[in-house]
Each structure stands twice: as C-alpha cells, then as structure tokens.
Motif scaffolding. Structure first.
Motif, short mmCIF file in Angstrom:
data_model
loop_
_atom_site.label_atom_id
_atom_site.label_comp_id
_atom_site.label_asym_id
_atom_site.label_seq_id
_atom_site.Cartn_x
_atom_site.Cartn_y
_atom_site.Cartn_z
N TRP A 178 0.85 -1.19 0.00
CA TRP A 178 0.00 0.00 0.00
C TRP A 178 0.88 1.24 0.00
O TRP A 178 1.70 1.43 0.90
CB TRP A 178 -0.92 0.01 1.21
N VAL A 179 0.71 2.08 -1.00
CA VAL A 179 1.47 3.33 -1.11
C VAL A 179 0.45 4.45 -0.92
O VAL A 179 -0.27 4.84 -1.86
CB VAL A 179 2.18 3.45 -2.48
N LEU A 180 0.36 4.98 0.29
CA LEU A 180 -0.73 5.88 0.66
C LEU A 180 -0.21 7.26 1.06
O LEU A 180 0.95 7.43 1.39
CB LEU A 180 -1.52 5.27 1.82
N GLY A 181 -1.12 8.23 1.01
CA GLY A 181 -0.80 9.57 1.50
C GLY A 181 -0.27 10.52 0.46
O GLY A 181 0.06 11.67 0.78
N SER A 182 -0.20 10.12 -0.80
CA SER A 182 0.27 11.01 -1.86
C SER A 182 -0.40 10.61 -3.16
O SER A 182 -0.42 9.43 -3.52
CB SER A 182 1.79 10.94 -2.01
N ALA A 183 -0.95 11.59 -3.87
CA ALA A 183 -1.67 11.32 -5.11
C ALA A 183 -0.71 11.07 -6.26
O ALA A 183 0.42 11.57 -6.28
CB ALA A 183 -2.58 12.50 -5.45
N ALA A 184 -1.16 10.28 -7.23
CA ALA A 184 -0.40 10.10 -8.47
C ALA A 184 -0.45 11.40 -9.25
O ALA A 184 -1.51 12.00 -9.43
CB ALA A 184 -0.99 8.96 -9.28
N ALA A 185 0.71 11.86 -9.72
CA ALA A 185 0.79 13.14 -10.43
C ALA A 185 0.96 12.97 -11.93
O ALA A 185 0.49 13.79 -12.71
CB ALA A 185 1.95 13.97 -9.87
N SER A 186 1.63 11.90 -12.35
CA SER A 186 1.86 11.71 -13.78
C SER A 186 2.15 10.24 -14.07
O SER A 186 2.49 9.47 -13.17
CB SER A 186 3.03 12.57 -14.28
N SER A 218 7.65 4.00 -20.13
CA SER A 218 8.41 3.26 -19.13
C SER A 218 7.52 2.63 -18.06
O SER A 218 8.00 1.96 -17.16
CB SER A 218 9.42 4.19 -18.45
N ARG A 219 6.20 2.89 -18.17
CA ARG A 219 5.21 2.38 -17.21
C ARG A 219 5.60 2.78 -15.78
O ARG A 219 5.62 1.96 -14.86
CB ARG A 219 5.08 0.87 -17.34
N THR A 220 5.86 4.06 -15.64
CA THR A 220 6.28 4.60 -14.35
C THR A 220 5.28 5.65 -13.88
O THR A 220 4.93 6.57 -14.62
CB THR A 220 7.68 5.23 -14.44
N ILE A 221 4.83 5.49 -12.66
CA ILE A 221 3.90 6.44 -12.04
C ILE A 221 4.71 7.32 -11.09
O ILE A 221 5.45 6.81 -10.25
CB ILE A 221 2.81 5.69 -11.25
N ARG A 222 4.55 8.62 -11.22
CA ARG A 222 5.22 9.55 -10.31
C ARG A 222 4.19 10.15 -9.38
O ARG A 222 3.15 10.64 -9.82
CB ARG A 222 5.95 10.65 -11.09
N LEU A 223 4.48 10.12 -8.08
CA LEU A 223 3.58 10.67 -7.09
C LEU A 223 3.93 12.13 -6.79
O LEU A 223 5.03 12.60 -7.11
CB LEU A 223 3.65 9.85 -5.80
N LYS A 224 2.99 12.84 -6.18
CA LYS A 224 3.20 14.25 -5.88
C LYS A 224 4.36 14.47 -4.92
O LYS A 224 5.00 15.53 -4.94
CB LYS A 224 1.93 14.87 -5.30
N ASP A 225 4.64 13.49 -4.07
CA ASP A 225 5.74 13.66 -3.11
C ASP A 225 7.08 13.23 -3.69
O ASP A 225 8.08 13.19 -2.97
CB ASP A 225 5.44 12.90 -1.82
N GLY A 226 7.11 12.90 -4.99
CA GLY A 226 8.37 12.57 -5.64
C GLY A 226 8.65 11.09 -5.77
O GLY A 226 9.55 10.68 -6.52
N ARG A 227 7.93 10.25 -5.05
CA ARG A 227 8.14 8.81 -5.17
C ARG A 227 7.70 8.32 -6.54
O ARG A 227 6.86 8.94 -7.20
CB ARG A 227 7.36 8.07 -4.08
N THR A 228 8.26 7.22 -6.98
CA THR A 228 7.88 6.62 -8.25
C THR A 228 7.54 5.15 -8.04
O THR A 228 8.07 4.49 -7.14
CB THR A 228 9.00 6.73 -9.30
N VAL A 229 6.63 4.66 -8.87
CA VAL A 229 6.24 3.25 -8.86
C VAL A 229 6.27 2.76 -10.29
O VAL A 229 5.66 3.35 -11.17
CB VAL A 229 4.82 3.06 -8.27
N GLN A 230 7.00 1.67 -10.53
CA GLN A 230 7.08 1.09 -11.87
C GLN A 230 6.37 -0.25 -11.87
O GLN A 230 6.47 -1.03 -10.91
CB GLN A 230 8.54 0.91 -12.30
#
Length: 204
Positions: A72-80, A85-97
C-alpha cells in the motif's frame, strides 16, 4: 506480468485488486492512494458517521488487512504517468514502476474558488472531511448545503436527529429539462419544510 499497480485506493481499486487475485494473479500488487487510509465505505460518511452511530473503524472494507498481499502506497496522489516506461510519479516525488497499471481514481468534490480557505466551509467526500465537519453539527447552528444529489439529500435525515437548520441550495433539479426532476423539485421543498429547511431557488 510481475507487478500490477492500481492507482486509486477506494472501493474501485480494492475491487480491481480482489478481481486480479481471484483470476489467479500471483505477482506483486501495489495500490496507490492519496488518502492515508486503506479503502473504506463512503456512503455512511454523510449520515451514520455524522450521526455518531458508526465509527471510522466500522467503515473499513477489508475483513483481513493482509487478504490481498498488497503493498500500500498511501498519502500522496499520483501526479503523472510515463506510459513508455510504465512509471507512475507521485506528488511527493516517489515513483512506482509496474508491468500493468489500473487507473481507478474515482471522483472528487467540486470546490468553489471564492470560498477557498474559509474555516466554516466544508466539503464532504472523504473520511477527513467528515471528521472535520462532525464537531460543527451542534444544536443551534445554521448551515447552508450546496448540492442536492444523494449526499445533499441525506441532510433532512440528519436534521431530524439534530437541532440545526439547513437552507438547501442547488442549481439542479430546478434547472433540469426532465419532467421527473421538475416534479421532484416541487415535492422536495414541501416535504422538508416541516423539518426546518428552506430551499432556493424556487421551483419553476
């Protein structure tokens, strides 16, 4: 597919995760949500939770916190999303591939820009919204409810349990071209006026 990322940690996201497991997906599940909470039931927020008949713990939808074996990756919305590359960047700077991505972000409450920042103006969409609003529902208070959908329409029921008065404001269904909505617009004010409500604009 080794990793499935689900963007949206509400009922739709939870249902997608359950469906993936039910269909035999055994890889890594990553569920991303902008709220700090795991999935919970939203409809009771506008009635039972505000009435105090249920608590926040009663709203959570998972019978077993580990039923999905998900991260669970919670507390920050997906930004882009970088589709290449199938990479999701969150508003707090974290990335999920991930190899596969499900977007189930749902809706958000409409906010009026002219009322932004006022301490006595609330939206009602999330658990945090309801927790902020609940202490304001005290005897003798007066409220205006903007919006007459299913959430706004629950307020007369709350009024029966409380002692506040709530004028009710909406651009619809008074402006609706549908005959059923216009009939409902005439019935609704008459049925709620005995509860201490007033509504505007007047029916056409």
């Amino acid at each position: 597919m080794q990793t499935l990322a689900i963007v949206g940690a509400s009922l739709a996201g939870l249902s997608a995760a359950r469906a993936a497991r039910a269909q035999g997906f055994t890889g890594q599940l990553v569920i991303i949500g902008d709220e700090p909470h795991r999935p919970y039931d939203r409809p009771p927020l506008s009635k039972d939770f505000l009435l105090g008949t249920v608590t926040a713990d009663d709203l959570f939808l998972e019978a077993d916190a580990d039923e999905l074996g998900a991260e669970w990756v919670l507390g920050s919305a997906a930004a882009s999303l970088d589709a290449a590359s199938r990479t999701i960047r969150l508003k707090d700077g974290r990335t999920v591939q991930a190899d596969g991505i499900v977007i189930s972000t749902g809706a958000s409450a409409r906010k009026l820009p002219t009322l932004a920042g006022l301490s006595n103006v609330f939206t009602l969409r999330t658990l945090a919204d309801a927790q902020s609003l609940a202490p304001e529902l005290v005897p003798g208070s007066r409220m205006a409810v903007i919006g007459a959908g299913f959430i706004g329409a629950r307020w007369p029921q709350l009024r029966l349990r409380g002692a506040w008065r709530s004028p009710w404001s909406t651009p619809s269904p008074y402006r609706s071209p549908h005959s059923w909505a216009r009939r409902w617009a005439v019935w609704w004010p008459d049925s709620t006026r005995p509860m201490g409500w007033s509504s505007f604009p007047p029916p056409l």
